[in-house]
Design a protein around this motif. Structure first.
Motif, PDB file in Angstrom:
ATOM      1  N   VAL A 295       0.864  -1.186   0.000  1.00  0.00           N
ATOM      2  CA  VAL A 295       0.000   0.000   0.000  1.00  0.00           C
ATOM      3  C   VAL A 295       0.895   1.229   0.000  1.00  0.00           C
ATOM      4  N   LYS A 296       0.671   2.125  -0.957  1.00  0.00           N
ATOM      5  CA  LYS A 296       1.362   3.415  -0.972  1.00  0.00           C
ATOM      6  C   LYS A 296       0.384   4.436  -0.414  1.00  0.00           C
ATOM      7  N   ALA A 297       0.841   5.164   0.617  1.00  0.00           N
ATOM      8  CA  ALA A 297      -0.055   6.098   1.294  1.00  0.00           C
ATOM      9  C   ALA A 297       0.702   7.367   1.672  1.00  0.00           C
ATOM     10  N   LYS A 298      -0.053   8.444   1.802  1.00  0.00           N
ATOM     11  CA  LYS A 298       0.514   9.715   2.219  1.00  0.00           C
ATOM     12  C   LYS A 298       0.202   9.895   3.697  1.00  0.00           C
ATOM     13  N   VAL A 299       1.248   9.910   4.491  1.00  0.00           N
ATOM     14  CA  VAL A 299       1.118  10.109   5.936  1.00  0.00           C
ATOM     15  C   VAL A 299       1.764  11.448   6.241  1.00  0.00           C
ATOM     16  N   GLY A 300       0.930  12.433   6.566  1.00  0.00           N
ATOM     17  CA  GLY A 300       1.446  13.789   6.745  1.00  0.00           C
ATOM     18  C   GLY A 300       1.964  14.292   5.411  1.00  0.00           C
ATOM     19  N   PRO A 301       3.168  14.857   5.366  1.00  0.00           N
ATOM     20  CA  PRO A 301       3.721  15.335   4.095  1.00  0.00           C
ATOM     21  C   PRO A 301       4.477  14.256   3.310  1.00  0.00           C
ATOM     22  N   LYS A 302       4.678  13.071   3.903  1.00  0.00           N
ATOM     23  CA  LYS A 302       5.488  12.034   3.261  1.00  0.00           C
ATOM     24  C   LYS A 302       4.637  10.980   2.579  1.00  0.00           C
ATOM     25  N   VAL A 303       5.094  10.513   1.433  1.00  0.00           N
ATOM     26  CA  VAL A 303       4.487   9.360   0.768  1.00  0.00           C
ATOM     27  C   VAL A 303       5.329   8.150   1.170  1.00  0.00           C
ATOM     28  N   MET A 304       4.648   7.169   1.772  1.00  0.00           N
ATOM     29  CA  MET A 304       5.352   6.002   2.290  1.00  0.00           C
ATOM     30  C   MET A 304       4.788   4.723   1.692  1.00  0.00           C
ATOM     31  N   THR A 305       5.599   3.687   1.713  1.00  0.00           N
ATOM     32  CA  THR A 305       5.195   2.370   1.243  1.00  0.00           C
ATOM     33  C   THR A 305       5.046   1.459   2.450  1.00  0.00           C
ATOM     34  N   PHE A 306       3.899   0.781   2.546  1.00  0.00           N
ATOM     35  CA  PHE A 306       3.603  -0.105   3.664  1.00  0.00           C
ATOM     36  C   PHE A 306       3.341  -1.517   3.144  1.00  0.00           C
ATOM     37  N   ILE A 307       3.590  -2.503   4.003  1.00  0.00           N
ATOM     38  CA  ILE A 307       3.172  -3.882   3.746  1.00  0.00           C
ATOM     39  C   ILE A 307       1.864  -4.062   4.496  1.00  0.00           C
ATOM     40  N   CYS A 308       0.860  -4.567   3.816  1.00  0.00           N
ATOM     41  CA  CYS A 308      -0.465  -4.706   4.403  1.00  0.00           C
ATOM     42  C   CYS A 308      -0.701  -6.159   4.829  1.00  0.00           C
ATOM     43  N   ASP A 309      -1.542  -6.337   5.817  1.00  0.00           N
ATOM     44  CA  ASP A 309      -1.939  -7.678   6.246  1.00  0.00           C
ATOM     45  C   ASP A 309      -2.814  -8.292   5.158  1.00  0.00           C
ATOM     46  N   TYR A 310      -2.620  -9.587   4.887  1.00  0.00           N
ATOM     47  CA  TYR A 310      -3.363 -10.260   3.820  1.00  0.00           C
ATOM     48  C   TYR A 310      -4.873 -10.212   4.071  1.00  0.00           C
ATOM     49  N   GLU A 311      -5.275 -10.329   5.332  1.00  0.00           N
ATOM     50  CA  GLU A 311      -6.696 -10.416   5.653  1.00  0.00           C
ATOM     51  C   GLU A 311      -7.449  -9.112   5.423  1.00  0.00           C
ATOM     52  N   ILE A 312      -6.773  -7.972   5.547  1.00  0.00           N
ATOM     53  CA  ILE A 312      -7.471  -6.700   5.398  1.00  0.00           C
ATOM     54  C   ILE A 312      -7.155  -5.995   4.085  1.00  0.00           C
ATOM     55  N   PHE A 313      -6.331  -6.594   3.244  1.00  0.00           N
ATOM     56  CA  PHE A 313      -5.905  -5.928   2.010  1.00  0.00           C
ATOM     57  C   PHE A 313      -7.096  -5.559   1.122  1.00  0.00           C
ATOM     58  N   ASP A 314      -8.093  -6.428   1.028  1.00  0.00           N
ATOM     59  CA  ASP A 314      -9.253  -6.146   0.184  1.00  0.00           C
ATOM     60  C   ASP A 314     -10.140  -5.051   0.767  1.00  0.00           C
ATOM     61  N   GLN A 315     -10.036  -4.778   2.053  1.00  0.00           N
ATOM     62  CA  GLN A 315     -10.870  -3.765   2.700  1.00  0.00           C
ATOM     63  C   GLN A 315     -10.281  -2.363   2.597  1.00  0.00           C
ATOM     64  N   VAL A 316      -9.029  -2.249   2.210  1.00  0.00           N
ATOM     65  CA  VAL A 316      -8.369  -0.942   2.135  1.00  0.00           C
ATOM     66  C   VAL A 316      -8.906  -0.183   0.929  1.00  0.00           C
ATOM     67  N   PRO A 317      -9.564   0.979   1.164  1.00  0.00           N
ATOM     68  CA  PRO A 317     -10.077   1.750   0.027  1.00  0.00           C
ATOM     69  C   PRO A 317      -8.961   2.580  -0.614  1.00  0.00           C
ATOM     70  N   VAL A 318      -9.022   2.715  -1.920  1.00  0.00           N
ATOM     71  CA  VAL A 318      -8.029   3.497  -2.655  1.00  0.00           C
ATOM     72  C   VAL A 318      -8.559   4.915  -2.832  1.00  0.00           C
ATOM     73  N   LYS A 319      -7.656   5.890  -2.781  1.00  0.00           N
ATOM     74  CA  LYS A 319      -7.954   7.311  -2.958  1.00  0.00           C
ATOM     75  C   LYS A 319      -8.896   7.828  -1.862  1.00  0.00           C
ATOM     76  N   LYS A 320      -8.773   7.285  -0.649  1.00  0.00           N
ATOM     77  CA  LYS A 320      -9.590   7.734   0.473  1.00  0.00           C
ATOM     78  C   LYS A 320      -8.707   7.866   1.703  1.00  0.00           C
ATOM     79  N   GLU A 321      -9.149   8.729   2.602  1.00  0.00           N
ATOM     80  CA  GLU A 321      -8.438   8.920   3.855  1.00  0.00           C
ATOM     81  C   GLU A 321      -8.961   7.912   4.876  1.00  0.00           C
ATOM     82  N   VAL A 322      -8.056   7.231   5.545  1.00  0.00           N
ATOM     83  CA  VAL A 322      -8.426   6.193   6.509  1.00  0.00           C
ATOM     84  C   VAL A 322      -7.599   6.354   7.775  1.00  0.00           C
ATOM     85  N   LYS A 323      -8.104   5.761   8.847  1.00  0.00           N
ATOM     86  CA  LYS A 323      -7.316   5.613  10.069  1.00  0.00           C
ATOM     87  C   LYS A 323      -6.818   4.187  10.078  1.00  0.00           C
ATOM     88  N   ALA A 324      -5.521   4.024  10.081  1.00  0.00           N
ATOM     89  CA  ALA A 324      -4.927   2.694  10.001  1.00  0.00           C
ATOM     90  C   ALA A 324      -4.133   2.400  11.267  1.00  0.00           C
TER      91      ALA A 324
END
Length: 160
Positions: free
Chosen positions: A89-118
């Protein structure tokens, strides 16, 4: 001296049965050890978890070497995991764009182009909640097929 005459076919079946029994015992103990190691790692991940607000830019399954993760992470991965595709998952956290490894079980639940609390532990996303609007998953990207059905059935059995 008494020599036993055992047919070749019977001898082969006895040897194969002994090999299968030995492999079953070895895999049983390796599985128990892996299960203990996994439980310890889950405890460490939960202890280091933080809640972070992020804007998800992109998500896809890709090789760990192509994901753009730090070199220390890539070097610490086992050789067999470097070739497998992982949920990234590539996400913008504050001013930085970071790359994260996501859990397999929740990967399908992650919305794209939306702000989330992770819930994040280092560079590993363990949980996601929608921040603004509905948290909808795209139904067209859901897995369909025999493997997905088996996974759903296994999940139901584990919950019961």
């Amino acid at each position: 001296m008494l020599l036993l005459k055992i047919p070749t076919f019977t001898l082969v079946l006895i040897i194969l049965t002994a090999i299968v029994v030995a492999l079953t015992i070895v895999f049983y103990f390796l599985g128990k050890r892996a299960e203990k190691k996994r439980a310890e790692q889950d405890e460490q991940v939960k202890a280091m978890a933080q809640t972070v607000s992020m804007l998800v830019i992109d998500k896809k399954r890709m090789k760990i070497t192509e994901a753009g993760l730090p070199e220390a992470i890539v070097n610490s991965m086992p050789w067999y995991a470097k070739g497998s595709k992982m949920p990234i998952v590539k996400a913008k956290v504050g001013p930085k764009v970071m790359t994260f490894i996501c859990d397999y079980e929740i990967f399908d639940q992650v919305p794209v182009k939306k702000e989330v609390k992770a819930t994040v532990s280092g560079l590993y996303i363990t949980g996601v909640k929608g921040l603004h609007g509905k948290n909808t998953t795209d139904q067209t990207t859901q897995k369909k097929g025999l493997r997905a059905w088996f996974q759903k059935q296994a999940k139901k059995l584990n919950q019961a």
